[in-house]
Design a protein around this motif. Structure first.
Motif, PDB file in Angstrom:
ATOM      1  N   GLU A 196      -3.366  11.165  -5.415  1.00  0.00           N
ATOM      2  CA  GLU A 196      -3.000  11.850  -6.637  1.00  0.00           C
ATOM      3  C   GLU A 196      -3.501  13.453  -6.464  1.00  0.00           C
ATOM      4  O   GLU A 196      -2.816  13.973  -7.217  1.00  0.00           O
ATOM      5  CB  GLU A 196      -3.596  10.933  -7.743  1.00  0.00           C
ATOM      6  N   ASN A 253      -4.622   9.058   1.416  1.00  0.00           N
ATOM      7  CA  ASN A 253      -4.793   7.706   1.309  1.00  0.00           C
ATOM      8  C   ASN A 253      -4.676   7.268  -0.007  1.00  0.00           C
ATOM      9  O   ASN A 253      -4.232   8.279  -0.851  1.00  0.00           O
ATOM     10  CB  ASN A 253      -6.151   7.215   1.930  1.00  0.00           C
ATOM     11  N   LEU A 254      -4.734   6.082  -0.480  1.00  0.00           N
ATOM     12  CA  LEU A 254      -4.521   5.759  -1.855  1.00  0.00           C
ATOM     13  C   LEU A 254      -5.588   6.316  -2.722  1.00  0.00           C
ATOM     14  O   LEU A 254      -5.178   6.563  -4.041  1.00  0.00           O
ATOM     15  CB  LEU A 254      -4.542   4.030  -2.073  1.00  0.00           C
ATOM     16  N   GLN A 255      -6.826   6.659  -2.303  1.00  0.00           N
ATOM     17  CA  GLN A 255      -7.770   7.298  -3.211  1.00  0.00           C
ATOM     18  C   GLN A 255      -7.535   8.664  -3.392  1.00  0.00           C
ATOM     19  O   GLN A 255      -8.087   9.411  -4.537  1.00  0.00           O
ATOM     20  CB  GLN A 255      -9.188   6.937  -2.611  1.00  0.00           C
ATOM     21  N   THR A 256      -6.896   9.486  -2.268  1.00  0.00           N
ATOM     22  CA  THR A 256      -6.743  10.771  -2.742  1.00  0.00           C
ATOM     23  C   THR A 256      -5.384  11.435  -2.902  1.00  0.00           C
ATOM     24  O   THR A 256      -5.072  12.520  -3.100  1.00  0.00           O
ATOM     25  CB  THR A 256      -7.421  11.383  -1.055  1.00  0.00           C
ATOM     26  N   TYR A 312       0.809  -1.204   0.093  1.00  0.00           N
ATOM     27  CA  TYR A 312       0.085   0.173  -0.011  1.00  0.00           C
ATOM     28  C   TYR A 312       0.791   1.278   0.088  1.00  0.00           C
ATOM     29  O   TYR A 312       0.741   2.223  -0.856  1.00  0.00           O
ATOM     30  CB  TYR A 312      -0.835  -0.158   1.296  1.00  0.00           C
TER      31      TYR A 312
END
Length: 281
Positions: A251, A246-249, A109
């Protein structure tokens, strides 16, 4: 390298096998020799291998790692092979599998987040906080380093970080200049990091010349405005982003121009499947 004491290695084993493996003992497998393999079903960024080897060694098992922490492996890659008594192999099986799966989840992750960050910020850093799952800190820090992250602060004595809860206990919570001056005078070897809960607090912290202003849960648009101010005015302060990273935000946050992102998200990643097979010699 994160130092892992023998006491932790013992505890990881004792949590599961303090009284041996009843099934193996009942079947009379205690004197039979065998082999065991640990295979990464999904591949990705792996970690926990050195810890796993130490656990196996404690049980009298000989093992060989076929890769290192931080390596990116293909699906179905054998990461560790081992040999020893069948009873010992069964004792080590689940305890070691748990470590490899959990650490692998955290490191992969982290690796995914770092990859996205560096797409926009080649020199960017993903800093992982001290807010680990209780009793997992040595494993967690081992895994985030393997994934390419850095340690934000392993404990509260490590860096100066002024929170709102600190300011609430002072005579004038809103006197940022005085707070930063006090911290800089009392801790001259440390950078002064302060957390800002909103845009206006961030402006006050920048004007007070904090070394790093940690922006907590600010919208990306406001973060971009603050970053432009810091760059255009050649401010003494630098910015970091915390809260909701997190991984969704990541970028979206990476595109703000702020190169330092702070997160706890990797600690709660899904474990990466490790397949274990045991055979008699």
């Amino acid at each position: 390298m994160i130092y892992i004491p023998d006491a932790l290695i013992d505890q990881l084993l004792l949590d599961d096998i303090q009284y041996g493996d009843l099934t193996s003992r009942t079947l009379g497998l205690d004197h039979q020799q065998g082999s065991m393999t640990f295979t990464s079903k999904l591949g990705g960024c792996i970690s926990g291998l050195a810890i796993a080897q130490r656990m196996l060694s404690k049980l009298g098992i000989t093992s060989e790692c076929h890769c290192r922490d931080g390596d990116i492996v293909e699906p179905q890659s054998c990461v560790i092979s081992a040999s020893g008594s069948v009873e010992a192999l069964h004792q080590g099986w689940k305890a070691v599998q748990n470590v490899l799966e959990w650490c692998g989840g955290v490191s992969h992750y982290t690796y995914q987040m770092v990859t996205l960050l560096k797409k926009y910020q080649p020199n960017g850093q993903l800093a992982c906080t001290r807010k680990t799952i209780p009793n997992t800190k040595p494993l967690a820090l081992t895994a985030i380093l393997a994934g390419g992250g850095i340690i934000h602060r392993a404990g509260s004595a490590e860096t100066v970080l002024l929170f709102t809860n600190h300011r609430n206990c002072l005579a004038d919570p809103h006197d940022w200049q005085a707070h930063i001056h006090t911290l800089r005078t009392a801790a001259p070897e440390k950078q002064i990091i302060v957390e800002a809960d909103d845009y206006d607090q961030a402006l006050l912290a920048i004007d007070a010349k904090a070394d790093i202003v940690q922006l907590d849960k600010l919208p990306a648009e406001q973060i971009q405005q603050l970053q432009r101010k810091v760059v255009d005015t050649q401010s003494h302060s630098r910015l970091s982003i915390a809260g909701g990273v997190n991984l969704q935000t990541i970028e979206r946050f990476a595109q703000t121009g702020v190169p330092l992102l702070v997160t706890s998200a990797p600690y709660y990643a899904n474990p990466r499947d490790i397949k274990v097979q045991i055979f008699k010699s």
